[in-house]
Write a protein that holds these residues in place. Structure first.
Motif, PDB file in Angstrom:
ATOM      1  N   ASN A  90       0.793  -1.230  -0.056  1.00 27.78           N
ATOM      2  CA  ASN A  90       0.065   0.038   0.178  1.00 27.78           C
ATOM      3  C   ASN A  90       0.741   1.385   0.016  1.00 27.78           C
ATOM      4  OD1 ASN A  90      -2.198  -1.672   0.114  1.00 27.78           O
ATOM      5  ND2 ASN A  90      -3.319  -0.585   1.684  1.00 27.78           N
ATOM      6  N   MET A  91       2.041   1.173   0.714  1.00 33.06           N
ATOM      7  CA  MET A  91       2.910   2.547   0.581  1.00 33.06           C
ATOM      8  C   MET A  91       3.400   2.692  -0.674  1.00 33.06           C
ATOM      9  SD  MET A  91       6.328   3.045   2.920  1.00 33.06           S
ATOM     10  CE  MET A  91       5.982   2.040   4.245  1.00 33.06           C
ATOM     11  N   GLY A  92       3.631   1.542  -1.472  1.00 32.45           N
ATOM     12  CA  GLY A  92       4.278   1.667  -2.665  1.00 32.45           C
ATOM     13  C   GLY A  92       3.070   2.362  -3.674  1.00 32.45           C
ATOM     14  N   ASP A  93       1.843   2.072  -3.575  1.00 35.36           N
ATOM     15  CA  ASP A  93       0.786   2.704  -4.150  1.00 35.36           C
ATOM     16  C   ASP A  93       0.595   4.268  -3.899  1.00 35.36           C
ATOM     17  OD1 ASP A  93      -1.621   2.600  -5.656  1.00 35.36           O
ATOM     18  OD2 ASP A  93      -2.426   3.333  -4.019  1.00 35.36           O
ATOM     19  N   ALA A  94       0.928   4.521  -2.424  1.00 38.69           N
ATOM     20  CA  ALA A  94       0.966   5.787  -2.081  1.00 38.69           C
ATOM     21  C   ALA A  94       2.051   6.802  -2.685  1.00 38.69           C
ATOM     22  CB  ALA A  94       1.057   5.854  -0.653  1.00 38.69           C
ATOM     23  N   TYR A  95       3.069   6.084  -2.780  1.00 35.18           N
ATOM     24  CA  TYR A  95       4.198   6.768  -3.343  1.00 35.18           C
ATOM     25  C   TYR A  95       4.035   7.118  -4.848  1.00 35.18           C
ATOM     26  CZ  TYR A  95       7.504   6.455   0.713  1.00 35.18           C
ATOM     27  OH  TYR A  95       7.956   6.957   1.595  1.00 35.18           O
ATOM     28  N   LEU A  96       3.353   5.911  -5.570  1.00 34.94           N
ATOM     29  CA  LEU A  96       3.002   6.337  -6.791  1.00 34.94           C
ATOM     30  C   LEU A  96       2.106   7.201  -7.140  1.00 34.94           C
ATOM     31  CD1 LEU A  96       2.226   2.539  -7.988  1.00 34.94           C
ATOM     32  CD2 LEU A  96       3.905   4.190  -9.370  1.00 34.94           C
ATOM     33  N   ARG A  97       1.160   7.465  -6.114  1.00 39.83           N
ATOM     34  CA  ARG A  97       0.053   8.636  -6.449  1.00 39.83           C
ATOM     35  C   ARG A  97       0.609  10.092  -6.054  1.00 39.83           C
ATOM     36  NH1 ARG A  97      -4.629   5.892  -8.201  1.00 39.83           N
ATOM     37  NH2 ARG A  97      -4.719   4.209  -6.986  1.00 39.83           N
ATOM     38  N   LEU A  98       1.855  10.029  -5.412  1.00 43.83           N
ATOM     39  CA  LEU A  98       2.579  11.221  -5.189  1.00 43.83           C
ATOM     40  C   LEU A  98       3.655  11.488  -6.222  1.00 43.83           C
ATOM     41  CD1 LEU A  98       2.962  10.974  -1.459  1.00 43.83           C
ATOM     42  CD2 LEU A  98       1.695  12.465  -2.235  1.00 43.83           C
ATOM     43  N   HIS A  99       3.796  10.626  -7.294  1.00 48.15           N
ATOM     44  CA  HIS A  99       4.709  10.654  -8.299  1.00 48.15           C
ATOM     45  C   HIS A  99       6.258  10.372  -7.791  1.00 48.15           C
ATOM     46  CE1 HIS A  99       1.504  12.976 -10.423  1.00 48.15           C
ATOM     47  NE2 HIS A  99       1.374  11.732 -10.588  1.00 48.15           N
ATOM     48  N   LYS A 100       6.454   9.783  -6.495  1.00 46.82           N
ATOM     49  CA  LYS A 100       7.632   9.586  -5.954  1.00 46.82           C
ATOM     50  C   LYS A 100       8.143   8.093  -6.419  1.00 46.82           C
ATOM     51  CE  LYS A 100       7.383  12.749  -2.126  1.00 46.82           C
ATOM     52  NZ  LYS A 100       7.315  12.829  -0.701  1.00 46.82           N
ATOM     53  N   TYR A 101       8.585   8.059  -7.778  1.00 41.03           N
ATOM     54  CA  TYR A 101       8.565   6.934  -8.214  1.00 41.03           C
ATOM     55  C   TYR A 101       9.981   6.055  -7.527  1.00 41.03           C
ATOM     56  CZ  TYR A 101       5.427   8.746 -11.413  1.00 41.03           C
ATOM     57  OH  TYR A 101       4.285   9.376 -12.116  1.00 41.03           O
TER      58      TYR A 101
END
Length: 476
Positions: A245-256
């Motif tokens: 889920n943290m990975g998804d949150a980083y994706l949403r923030l464009h922190k690839y």
């Protein structure tokens, strides 16, 4: 040496069955205790011999007519044999003998649900939860949640789980389930308050931190969700769903880069999954590391070779690097799996344009347009393709078709002007250009992008300049 307990139990059961057979046949009558009858009934039930189990329970009830436990066992067997109304009658009788047995309410619920009486099942449990406390109350609330789920009262499912957690804040089953129902019902604010209260009392409950993160994520508060997941991971460093889920949150923030780091952790902790490799591919593609993007998309496709869009994503990385032949091969792989996806035709057509295979490009642009006749992008690309290939008559024909299908968008007036100039019809071209400038002067850039040499026409330059002076100036 101690005797093997399994062997001892087996010998005891053998003796009980012998005693039971003698009892049935009227030989060597010896009294069978209520508890022994229960063991005999359970033995037949566990060995899937329902006929013998029903027979044994009937004998038992005859011998102990005031035993609530035996009536409940018989009702359980009647439900297993689909005799629901008989079971309910027997359970009512058992309730008169002992109303404090939780199995009464659970079996009555099962019978009512089997008879499609969800409202009766719910009413029964709603009454029962006020009778019991502790673990038994929680068990009934879980039953009630399942009933509400069955007839789609989803907010009430959430309410049941919330009640369980209010009396037992670390109940794992409730913590697992409420995460799903929070997302499903959208009750994220309530979930946040509930889990913050749990964390205040039990700060090392990783599921509560995880659910808090999920609720923040549901409200698109991704930074807060990441903080909560990090607490969950600090408590349990192998909590793979928190990393996911943290990975998804980083994706949403464009922190690839950060997303890649936690998604790699998911792969270390759990079985490889298509969705994780695809997410990694997406991150690398956004970072313009196309080789790594392809590597992960291919990993995903190996796990699910029937998913056409993974091949399409691989093709996209080749297109970004200008490797048109490789892109074509992967789009063709995608189309073997799913021929009807219009986007594949559009991408393939774009590749063919780059490879100077204009006829093939036109075929696939046309296939895209047939599927999505109102889509502006398809018409635009087809007309540009025909214009650049100097098929001006065909391009003009497609402009008319585009205007019919896209509610006469101003862009096609500019394209018509450019085509008319290419056909040597300068007066008509100039009229169309003026019409386009009247409708949407901002689109002049796309007119020039289609063919920058059009600015060599003095009449075009003068007309553009005229409309620039006419356009109102922005206030400073």
């Amino acid at each position: 040496m101690k005797e093997n307990p399994y062997r001892q139990n087996r010998e005891e059961m053998k003796e009980l069955l012998l005693q039971y057979n003698n009892f049935k046949n009227g030989r060597k009558f010896s009294f069978i205790e209520e508890e022994s009858f229960e063991r005999i009934i359970d033995y037949f039930d566990e060995n899937d011999d329902l006929i013998s189990a029903v027979e044994a329970v009937n004998y038992a009830v005859e011998q102990f007519p005031y035993s609530s436990a035996l009536h409940i066992k018989k009702a359980d067997l009647l439900i297993a044999t689909h005799r629901y109304r008989e079971a309910l009658f027997l359970l009512d009788k058992a309730e008169l003998l002992d109303s404090n047995d939780i199995n009464l309410y659970i079996l009555k619920t099962d019978a009512h649900l089997a008879l499609d009486n969800q409202e009766k099942a719910a009413a029964l449990l709603e009454k029962a939860i006020h009778v019991f406390q502790g673990e038994e109350k929680a068990e009934l609330l879980f039953e009630l949640a399942d009933v509400y789920d069955d007839y789609e009262e989803f907010d009430k499912v959430f309410n049941c789980l919330k009640l369980i957690l209010e009396q037992d804040p670390t109940n794992e089953e409730a913590l697992y389930k409420i995460c799903f129902w929070t997302d499903y019902t959208g009750r994220n604010e309530e979930s946040i308050k509930l889990h913050q209260k749990i964390i205040d009392e039990f700060p090392y409950t990783q599921l509560a931190w995880f659910n808090l993160g999920a609720a923040f994520q549901g409200l698109k508060l991704y930074e807060k969700s990441i903080d909560a997941y990090q607490y969950a991971i600090a408590i349990d460093e192998k909590f793979d769903y928190a990393y996911r889920n943290m990975g998804d949150a980083y994706l949403r923030l464009h922190k690839y880069k950060e997303a890649i780091e936690v998604l790699q952790k998911v792969l270390e902790l759990s079985m490889p999954e298509e969705v994780i490799y695809e997410a990694l591919g997406h991150c690398y593609e956004k970072l313009k590391n196309y080789a790594q993007a392809r590597f992960n998309y291919r990993k995903a496709s190996h796990l699910n070779s029937t998913d056409s869009h993974l091949y399409f994503k691989i093709a996209g990385t080749y297109m970004s690097e200008g490797y048109w032949d490789s892109a074509v091969k992967n789009i063709e792989n995608a189309m073997r799996i799913n021929k009807s996806q219009p986007d594949y035709h559009l991408a393939l057509a774009k590749c063919y344009v780059q490879l100077d295979r204009i006829k093939d490009a036109v075929i696939h642009f046309s296939n895209f347009i047939k599927a999505r006749p109102k889509n502006n992008n398809g018409w635009k690309e087809l007309i540009k393709c025909l214009y650049e290939a100097e098929y001006f008559e065909e391009a003009l024909e497609q402009v008319y078709n585009a205007q019919k299908n896209t509610n006469n968008k101003p862009l096609y007036t500019f394209y018509k002007s450019a085509i008319l100039f290419a056909l040597g019809k300068s007066k008509e071209g100039l009229l169309q250009l003026e019409l386009g400038l009247q409708k949407s002067p901002g689109l002049i850039r796309q007119f020039i992008q289609l063919n920058p040499s059009l600015l060599q026409h003095q009449s075009i330059v003068e007309l553009i300049a005229l409309y620039k002076t006419k356009s109102p100036r922005k206030k400073k």
